[in-house]
Design an enzyme around this catalytic site. Structure first.
Site, PDB file in Angstrom:
ATOM      1  N   GLN A   1       0.842  -1.197   0.000  1.00 45.77           N
ATOM      2  CA  GLN A   1       0.000   0.000   0.000  1.00 45.77           C
ATOM      3  C   GLN A   1       0.874   1.242   0.000  1.00 45.77           C
ATOM      4  O   GLN A   1       1.962   1.231   0.566  1.00 45.77           O
ATOM      5  CB  GLN A   1      -0.877   0.032   1.253  1.00 45.77           C
ATOM      6  CG  GLN A   1      -1.784  -1.159   1.421  1.00 45.77           C
ATOM      7  CD  GLN A   1      -2.866  -1.228   0.391  1.00 45.77           C
ATOM      8  OE1 GLN A   1      -3.255  -0.216  -0.183  1.00 45.77           O
ATOM      9  NE2 GLN A   1      -3.347  -2.410   0.112  1.00 45.77           N
ATOM     10  N   LYS A   2       0.356   2.286  -0.585  1.00 44.24           N
ATOM     11  CA  LYS A   2       1.128   3.523  -0.708  1.00 44.24           C
ATOM     12  C   LYS A   2       1.678   3.964   0.650  1.00 44.24           C
ATOM     13  O   LYS A   2       2.836   4.340   0.776  1.00 44.24           O
ATOM     14  CB  LYS A   2       0.228   4.615  -1.296  1.00 44.24           C
ATOM     15  CG  LYS A   2       1.012   5.644  -2.079  1.00 44.24           C
ATOM     16  CD  LYS A   2       0.084   6.670  -2.703  1.00 44.24           C
ATOM     17  CE  LYS A   2      -0.174   6.372  -4.161  1.00 44.24           C
ATOM     18  NZ  LYS A   2      -1.269   7.185  -4.700  1.00 44.24           N
TER      19      LYS A   2
END
Lengths: 342, 184
Positions: B70-71
């Site tokens: 995830q970012k």
């Protein structure tokens, strides 16, 4: 008694030195053995002096190689660059192998010179053969399984921004894009076990009857999207003021605000960079929903809709402020199914 | 110096490797790890943090680190770089929209000094999906041919069916082994 001691003494005199000699011999052998063992552990190559000489010689060698490389002979330049790259890799390996006995300073110096070499080789490469930018070709967008067959067609597109052309490539994808104020419907024969993309939709009602393999929802505003069971993940990005009704294995929600999600998820749902997202259990039914559940492989009895992981809220114990459960009284129970008669 | 040499040789005898598995979210990193380890892959949740698996393969002890993509987790990737022997970059071959992101993240990783010695294996995952790009297309989009700083290889695979996972990992082991264990 005279003869006895004279008989004994000489034999003793011979015996004792023999034993001493033997022990002395053993001692010397042991000494030699230890010396050898010690020498074998400190191989002459593991010497800083040797390393320094070998490293700088090889470095000078590579620098010569690079400076001899000119733009005039393209083929030769490529070969030389290749050789230089290999040499640098060997040098790096040599350095890695030598780390055991090098000082920190020595190591840093060597690492710096290697980086310098890498830099100059990259410069040289850029100078000798200009870097090709990647771009999707409109011609091969549909049959993108063998895009490498028409290298000549890239020339015209080299100037275009690669970022845009990547997005362009989805034109052929199954789904809806760039639509406003419409009712959009797809049936199982179109979407069954396919990747479906919904992007840039405003004020639309979307109904997907069937079981896609994945569903991507991107840049959507004021929409109501209902979809049958998705085998793997549903990916939501940049969604605003919408209602989503989804069944899937994983839900990954990004950059989404003020959106209600009626969810059936067999593993977990996650949100990232989201605000005002609320969840309720999946409650859409349509003809053949059970069949689609079977096709998707999802377990209809296993629904973790209320277990949402917020990647921006890692504090355990306190609930994330970014999502909530929709109170039962406020849940929509029937969706105006636009389902045609089967 | 004598002691260090002995320690180094001991470490070699253990034949231990550290593999770091990275990629964008939803690429299938955890699924690859679990499938490779023979576990159930139908109940995998998006990784909040990381997973570590130690497994034996071909006489090597593999420490595989699977870090969430995830970012918000990507800034933590760097915490896992130290003493990595092999980097496994996992790509969702069907996710055309984010291939450019994928290329950027990979090229940023390859500039990392602490990953300088690592071998790179790219898994073009999800080849079982009808919309997946081929491994050659992925190779082009990610501009793999421009990588001169690392040994690399791209393998088309499917974590769901397990296809080609072994091929990829075997290549990675061979390359790392050639680099580390034949050094002395």
């Amino acid at each position: 008694m005279d003869g006895v001691p004279t008989k004994v003494c000489p034999s003793d005199a011979v015996k004792i030195p023999e034993r001493v000699l033997r022990r002395d011999q053993e001692r010397l052998e042991e000494l030699e053995r230890r010396k050898n063992a010690k020498e074998s552990q400190t191989v002459s190559e593991e010497k800083i002096g040797y390393f320094r000489a070998a490293f700088s010689a090889e470095k000078a060698n590579i620098e010569d190689l690079l400076s001899s490389c000119t733009q005039t002979d393209h083929q030769k330049a490529i070969k030389v660059l290749e050789e230089a790259t290999n040499k640098i890799q060997h040098l790096q390996k040599f350095l890695n192998d030598s780390t055991v006995f090098l000082t920190q300073y020595e190591l840093r110096q060597a690492q710096e010179s290697l980086q310098k070499l890498q830099g100059s080789i990259a410069e040289k490469r850029a100078e000798v053969m200009p870097k090709k930018k990647f771009a999707f070709r409109s011609r091969t967008a549909g049959t993108s399984l063998q895009p490498a067959v028409t290298p000549s067609s890239t020339e015209g597109q080299l100037q275009t921004d690669p970022g845009n052309s990547v997005v362009d490539s989805v034109v052929e994808q199954c789904g809806f894009s760039n639509v406003q104020n419409e009712i959009l419907i797809k049936h199982s024969e179109e979407i069954q076990q396919r990747d479906v993309l919904l992007s840039h939709l405003t004020n639309c009602k979307v109904r997907l009857y069937g079981s896609p393999s994945t569903l991507h929802i991107k840049n959507v505003r004021g929409c109501q999207i209902l979809c049958g069971p998705v085998s793997s993940s549903v990916f939501v990005d940049e969604c605003k003021d919408s209602t989503l009704v989804l069944a899937c294995q994983q839900l990954r929600t990004h950059n989404t605000t003020s959106t209600q999600i009626y969810l059936h998820v067999t593993s977990r749902a996650i949100i990232e960079d989201c605000h005002g997202v609320s969840f309720a259990p999946f409650n859409w039914t349509y003809h053949k929903l059970d069949d689609d559940f079977r096709v998707s492989g999802l377990d209809p009895k296993r629904n973790n809709w209320s277990q949402v992981d917020d990647f921006n809220w890692l504090a355990a114990g306190t609930p994330s402020p970014n999502w909530a459960v929709i109170p039962e009284s406020e849940r929509t129970s029937s969706w105006d199914t636009a389902e045609p008669k089967a | 110096m004598g002691l260090l040499t002995i320690l180094k040789k001991l470490k070699h005898k253990e034949r231990e490797m550290r593999l770091l598995m990275l990629g964008l979210d939803n690429a299938g990193k955890t699924t690859i790890l679990k499938k490779f380890n023979g576990e159930d892959v139908s109940t995998i949740s998006p990784t909040l943090g990381f997973n570590i698996k130690t497994l034996e393969h071909r006489g090597f002890k593999l420490n595989i680190w699977d870090v969430g993509g995830q970012k918000s987790l990507r800034s933590y990737w760097r915490n896992y770089f130290e003493s990595t022997d092999g980097l496994v970059w996992v790509v969702d071959s069907a996710d055309r929209l984010r291939l450019e992101d994928c290329r950027k993240e990979l090229s940023a990783l390859l500039l990392e000094e602490r990953l300088a010695g690592a071998t790179l294996l790219v898994f073009a995952n999800k080849q079982d999906l009808p919309g997946a790009l081929s491994k050659d297309a992925i190779r082009e989009v990610l501009a793999l041919d421009e990588i001169k700083t690392h040994h690399w290889c791209i393998v088309g695979c499917s974590a769901m069916t397990g296809e080609n996972l072994l091929t990829g990992v075997d290549w990675l082991l061979d390359d790392i082994a050639a680099r580390i264990y034949t050094a002395d």
